[in-house]
Design a protein around this motif. Sequence first.
Motif, mmCIF file in Angstrom:
data_model
loop_
_atom_site.group_PDB
_atom_site.id
_atom_site.type_symbol
_atom_site.label_atom_id
_atom_site.label_comp_id
_atom_site.label_asym_id
_atom_site.label_seq_id
_atom_site.Cartn_x
_atom_site.Cartn_y
_atom_site.Cartn_z
ATOM 1 N N TRP A 1 -13.939 -1.627 -4.271
ATOM 2 C CA TRP A 1 -12.583 -1.894 -3.782
ATOM 3 C C TRP A 1 -11.501 -1.440 -4.754
ATOM 4 O O TRP A 1 -10.309 -1.546 -4.467
ATOM 5 N N GLN A 2 -11.870 -0.912 -5.890
ATOM 6 C CA GLN A 2 -10.906 -0.638 -6.950
ATOM 7 C C GLN A 2 -9.747 0.263 -6.507
ATOM 8 O O GLN A 2 -8.593 0.030 -6.908
ATOM 9 N N PRO A 3 -9.977 1.314 -5.681
ATOM 10 C CA PRO A 3 -8.825 2.105 -5.224
ATOM 11 C C PRO A 3 -7.781 1.278 -4.491
ATOM 12 O O PRO A 3 -6.581 1.596 -4.554
ATOM 13 N N GLU A 4 -8.209 0.229 -3.815
ATOM 14 C CA GLU A 4 -7.235 -0.636 -3.139
ATOM 15 C C GLU A 4 -6.327 -1.322 -4.154
ATOM 16 O O GLU A 4 -5.113 -1.463 -3.932
ATOM 17 N N LYS A 5 -6.889 -1.734 -5.272
ATOM 18 C CA LYS A 5 -6.077 -2.363 -6.312
ATOM 19 C C LYS A 5 -5.155 -1.352 -6.992
ATOM 20 O O LYS A 5 -4.036 -1.691 -7.395
ATOM 21 N N ILE A 6 -5.629 -0.105 -7.130
ATOM 22 C CA ILE A 6 -4.765 0.935 -7.683
ATOM 23 C C ILE A 6 -3.554 1.126 -6.773
ATOM 24 O O ILE A 6 -2.410 1.258 -7.240
ATOM 25 N N MET A 7 -3.807 1.130 -5.470
ATOM 26 C CA MET A 7 -2.698 1.269 -4.518
ATOM 27 C C MET A 7 -1.737 0.089 -4.629
ATOM 28 O O MET A 7 -0.514 0.275 -4.719
ATOM 29 N N GLU A 8 -2.287 -1.122 -4.631
ATOM 30 C CA GLU A 8 -1.446 -2.312 -4.568
ATOM 31 C C GLU A 8 -0.696 -2.574 -5.864
ATOM 32 O O GLU A 8 0.456 -3.023 -5.845
ATOM 33 N N ASN A 9 -1.335 -2.272 -7.009
ATOM 34 C CA ASN A 9 -0.737 -2.631 -8.297
ATOM 35 C C ASN A 9 0.085 -1.518 -8.942
ATOM 36 O O ASN A 9 0.921 -1.796 -9.809
ATOM 37 N N TYR A 10 -0.151 -0.266 -8.533
ATOM 38 C CA TYR A 10 0.514 0.840 -9.219
ATOM 39 C C TYR A 10 1.248 1.797 -8.269
ATOM 40 O O TYR A 10 2.445 2.041 -8.446
ATOM 41 N N ILE A 11 0.542 2.346 -7.298
ATOM 42 C CA ILE A 11 1.128 3.415 -6.496
ATOM 43 C C ILE A 11 2.200 2.901 -5.551
ATOM 44 O O ILE A 11 3.322 3.421 -5.516
ATOM 45 N N ASN B 1 -11.667 -6.293 8.488
ATOM 46 C CA ASN B 1 -10.698 -5.232 8.766
ATOM 47 C C ASN B 1 -10.681 -4.856 10.233
ATOM 48 O O ASN B 1 -11.723 -4.797 10.889
ATOM 49 N N GLU B 2 -9.488 -4.548 10.728
ATOM 50 C CA GLU B 2 -9.386 -3.939 12.048
ATOM 51 C C GLU B 2 -9.791 -2.474 11.928
ATOM 52 O O GLU B 2 -9.663 -1.868 10.867
ATOM 53 N N TYR B 3 -10.279 -1.915 13.057
ATOM 54 C CA TYR B 3 -10.927 -0.615 12.976
ATOM 55 C C TYR B 3 -10.509 0.258 14.145
ATOM 56 O O TYR B 3 -10.360 -0.205 15.280
ATOM 57 N N GLY B 4 -10.281 1.568 13.850
ATOM 58 C CA GLY B 4 -9.938 2.542 14.874
ATOM 59 C C GLY B 4 -11.128 3.407 15.213
ATOM 60 O O GLY B 4 -12.272 2.939 15.254
ATOM 61 N N PHE B 5 -10.908 4.692 15.443
ATOM 62 C CA PHE B 5 -11.990 5.650 15.676
ATOM 63 C C PHE B 5 -12.468 6.175 14.325
ATOM 64 O O PHE B 5 -12.056 7.224 13.854
ATOM 65 N N LEU B 6 -13.323 5.403 13.671
ATOM 66 C CA LEU B 6 -13.851 5.704 12.340
ATOM 67 C C LEU B 6 -12.753 5.784 11.282
ATOM 68 O O LEU B 6 -12.843 6.525 10.304
ATOM 69 N N TRP B 7 -11.698 5.022 11.471
ATOM 70 C CA TRP B 7 -10.631 4.817 10.489
ATOM 71 C C TRP B 7 -10.444 3.319 10.279
ATOM 72 O O TRP B 7 -10.450 2.553 11.235
ATOM 73 N N TRP B 8 -10.251 2.932 9.014
ATOM 74 C CA TRP B 8 -10.020 1.546 8.643
ATOM 75 C C TRP B 8 -8.528 1.217 8.700
ATOM 76 O O TRP B 8 -7.690 2.062 8.413
ATOM 77 N N HIS B 9 -8.227 -0.048 8.991
ATOM 78 C CA HIS B 9 -6.860 -0.567 8.864
ATOM 79 C C HIS B 9 -6.842 -1.623 7.763
ATOM 80 O O HIS B 9 -7.786 -2.398 7.589
ATOM 81 N N TYR B 10 -5.726 -1.641 7.012
ATOM 82 C CA TYR B 10 -5.586 -2.637 5.946
ATOM 83 C C TYR B 10 -4.091 -2.841 5.704
ATOM 84 O O TYR B 10 -3.250 -2.093 6.210
ATOM 85 N N HIS B 11 -3.755 -3.869 4.954
ATOM 86 C CA HIS B 11 -2.372 -4.054 4.542
ATOM 87 C C HIS B 11 -2.340 -4.594 3.114
ATOM 88 O O HIS B 11 -3.248 -5.293 2.675
ATOM 89 N N TYR B 12 -1.294 -4.201 2.391
ATOM 90 C CA TYR B 12 -1.104 -4.588 0.997
ATOM 91 C C TYR B 12 0.192 -5.382 0.875
ATOM 92 O O TYR B 12 1.133 -5.182 1.646
ATOM 93 N N LEU B 13 0.227 -6.272 -0.105
ATOM 94 C CA LEU B 13 1.434 -7.060 -0.354
ATOM 95 C C LEU B 13 2.099 -6.553 -1.628
ATOM 96 O O LEU B 13 1.506 -6.586 -2.715
ATOM 97 N N VAL B 14 3.323 -6.073 -1.494
ATOM 98 C CA VAL B 14 4.113 -5.607 -2.629
ATOM 99 C C VAL B 14 5.447 -6.330 -2.577
ATOM 100 O O VAL B 14 6.178 -6.227 -1.594
ATOM 101 N N ASN B 15 5.705 -7.100 -3.625
ATOM 102 C CA ASN B 15 6.914 -7.940 -3.659
ATOM 103 C C ASN B 15 6.977 -8.861 -2.444
ATOM 104 O O ASN B 15 8.048 -9.115 -1.877
ATOM 105 N N GLY B 16 5.820 -9.335 -2.035
ATOM 106 C CA GLY B 16 5.744 -10.277 -0.925
ATOM 107 C C GLY B 16 5.860 -9.649 0.446
ATOM 108 O O GLY B 16 5.826 -10.361 1.462
ATOM 109 N N LYS B 17 5.992 -8.320 0.519
ATOM 110 C CA LYS B 17 6.140 -7.639 1.796
ATOM 111 C C LYS B 17 4.863 -6.883 2.141
ATOM 112 O O LYS B 17 4.299 -6.193 1.293
ATOM 113 N N PRO B 18 4.406 -6.997 3.391
ATOM 114 C CA PRO B 18 3.185 -6.273 3.789
ATOM 115 C C PRO B 18 3.463 -4.792 4.008
ATOM 116 O O PRO B 18 4.506 -4.406 4.546
#
Length: 584
Positions: free
Chosen positions: A567-577, A513-530
Motif C-alpha cells: 500500500w506504500q504508493p497510496e501513502k506517498i500520494m496522501e502524504n506528499y504528492i 474498494n469500489e470497482y470498475g472495469f478492472l479499475w480500482w476506486h479510492y479516496h484520500y484525505l488531505v486537510n480533511g477533504k476527500p
Amino acid sequence: MLSTLYFKNSIAAIIIMFCIGSTCFAQSGMKDYGGHWEGLLSSPQNFSIKVTVKKEKTGSYILTLSAGQSSVKKQFKLLAGNTFEVKPDSDLVIKGIINTEQKQIRLMIRSVQWSYHTMLTAPKTGEYTGRWNILLASNFRPEFYVSVEAGDTDTTKYEAYCFSADTRFSGFVCGGLVQQGDSIHFKDFRTGTRFKGRLAKDAITLQASIAGMPITNVTLHRSAADWDLSSRASKLPFNGNVPANMNDGLSVSSLKAAGFDERYLKLMADSINANKITNTHSVLISRSGKLVYEQYFNGFDEGTVHDMRSASKSISSALVGIAIDKGLLKDTAQKLISFLPQRFKHVADNDTRKQAISIGSLLTMSSGLDAIDFGIDRKSVASEDEYQNSPDWLKTVVEAPMINYPGTHANYSSANPYLLGVIMDTVVKQPFATFIDHQLFEPLGINNYIVFNDPLNRPYFGGGMHLRPRDMLKFGLLYADGGKWKNRQIIGKNWVDASFKKYLVLENHPEKNEYGFLWWHYHYLVNGKPINTIEARGAGGQYIFIVPQYRLVVVITSANFRNRRVWQPEKIMENYILPAVATR
C-alpha cells in the motif's frame, strides 16, 4: 494482485524480486554440492543482445543476433504486408514488420513465457539495428548466486535457487535440469536462456546461451559469508528539474508552472533515499497532460521496463473495449460459455449460474466462480496460485464451482481477466500479440515492453506486462483524456466512462474498494477533504493514479512484495504528492 509463476518451486522468485530462478536436480550426486555458491558473470553486458536486419542483393534478408564475439544468423524472405518470421531455435520465435518509409522494424521476440517488443531503426545505412535486453536492462550487475538445496518431500532430489544482486530483473524461472556425470544443463522458461555447466571439485561453471549462442559465463565457488543482495545504487537527491524531452510523445513542463509545492516532493525523495519509504523505484507526476516530475531510485532508470503485475489488468480492460469498438465483441452482456472450446461446453450444463457468466461480470470481478485470490479463510479452488500451478489453467478455472450468481458479489480474482484473455484470443483473428501492439501500444508510441504469456502462448490478461514507467504514464493519460491520445481516439470515450463507473465493492479486500472495469476506486484525505481517484494497481506497489479533481496522472513503481507494504504508493500520494498540489 499477484501474477504467480508456473512452478511451485519458484515461490522464491516472488519472495525476493531479484531471484533468477529455480530448478530440480534429480541426481543424488548433487548432495555434494549442497549449500551456497557465488561468482561474477564474465560479461554481464552480453545479456543485452544486438539485433540486426539487413537486406541482401538477392532480395532476401539476414537477421543477426550478436553478443560479444558470438553471433547467430538466419536468412528470411518477407511475407505479406512486409512481415517476417524467424525461428532461431525451438524456444525462440522472432516476428517483425518493416516500415520502409519510417525506416524502422517493430520486432516481437517470443521466448517461452515472455514476448519482448522492441524497435529496430535504420537512420542512414539501410541496416536496421536495435537491442534485445533479455534481463530488462542493458548492463547487468555481475554478482551471481546459487543455492543448492534438497527438495522438501524428496531429499534425493535437489533444487538450485539462483539470485542476482541487480534488482531490475524480476527473475529467471528455470527447470528441466539434466545431469550426466559432471555435466548439467537446464533452461529458463521466461527468457529462453539455456544454461550448461560442469561440476568440479570445488566449483560449478555455468555458461548461458540464447539460440545456441554463448552470451556469458560464471564460475561459482562456495560462499564464505552471507550474500549481500541489497541495492548498491547511489542515493540521488531530489531532482525538481523539468523532465527530459525524450521525443516519446510526452510533453514536459516544470513543477512551478504546474502549481506544486516542491517542499513536499523533496521530503518524499529524502524519505525514499533514507529507506523510510522502502523499495521505491520510480515516481512520475503529470498535470494537465504534461510530465512535471520524474525521478528514479534504487538503481532504476527511464529505460528499464518494470513488471506492472496486476496493474496491467487495466490494460486488459482497454483491449476488451477496443475489441467492442471494432465489432469483434458485441457488448459486455455476451456470455463466457459461447466462447469456450467445445471440450468445456459441458461445464455449464444444468448450472444456470455458470451459464450467466458475462464479459461484464468478468470485468467487475463478479463472475461468481470460486476463484478468490486472497482475503478468505480457505483455499479457493481457482485462485491464481491454484490454477497457475495446475496442468490446465482453463480447465481448473471453468470447472471451479459457483459460489455466487454472476454480477451480485465482487471478489478480487485474476481468473476473471484470465478468462477475458481466452475470449479475446477467440475473436481476434490475427496473432493476438500483434493486435495488442497495433491497436494500443503502437499508437501510444510504446516500443519497448514485454507481454507475459500463458501456457498456450496467449497474452496473459491476469497481469505481468512490463512497461517503462513513462509508458505506464501514457496509458494513464490516455484514460484521463477519455481514450484520446494526440487528438486520436484510440479507445471509445463511452468505454472509458463505463470503465470508471462504480459497480460493486470488492468484498475480499480489507478496504472494500469500489470497482470498475478492472479499475480500482479510492479516496484520500488531505486537510480533511476527500480526493477521489481511479487506480490501476499491481502487487508490490505498481500504481497508475488518475486524479480528475486536480488533472493529475501519477505513476509509482516499487518492489514491496513480502513486507506487507504493498500500500506504500497510496501513502506517498496522501502524504506528499496530493498535499504538494492541494495546499497551493
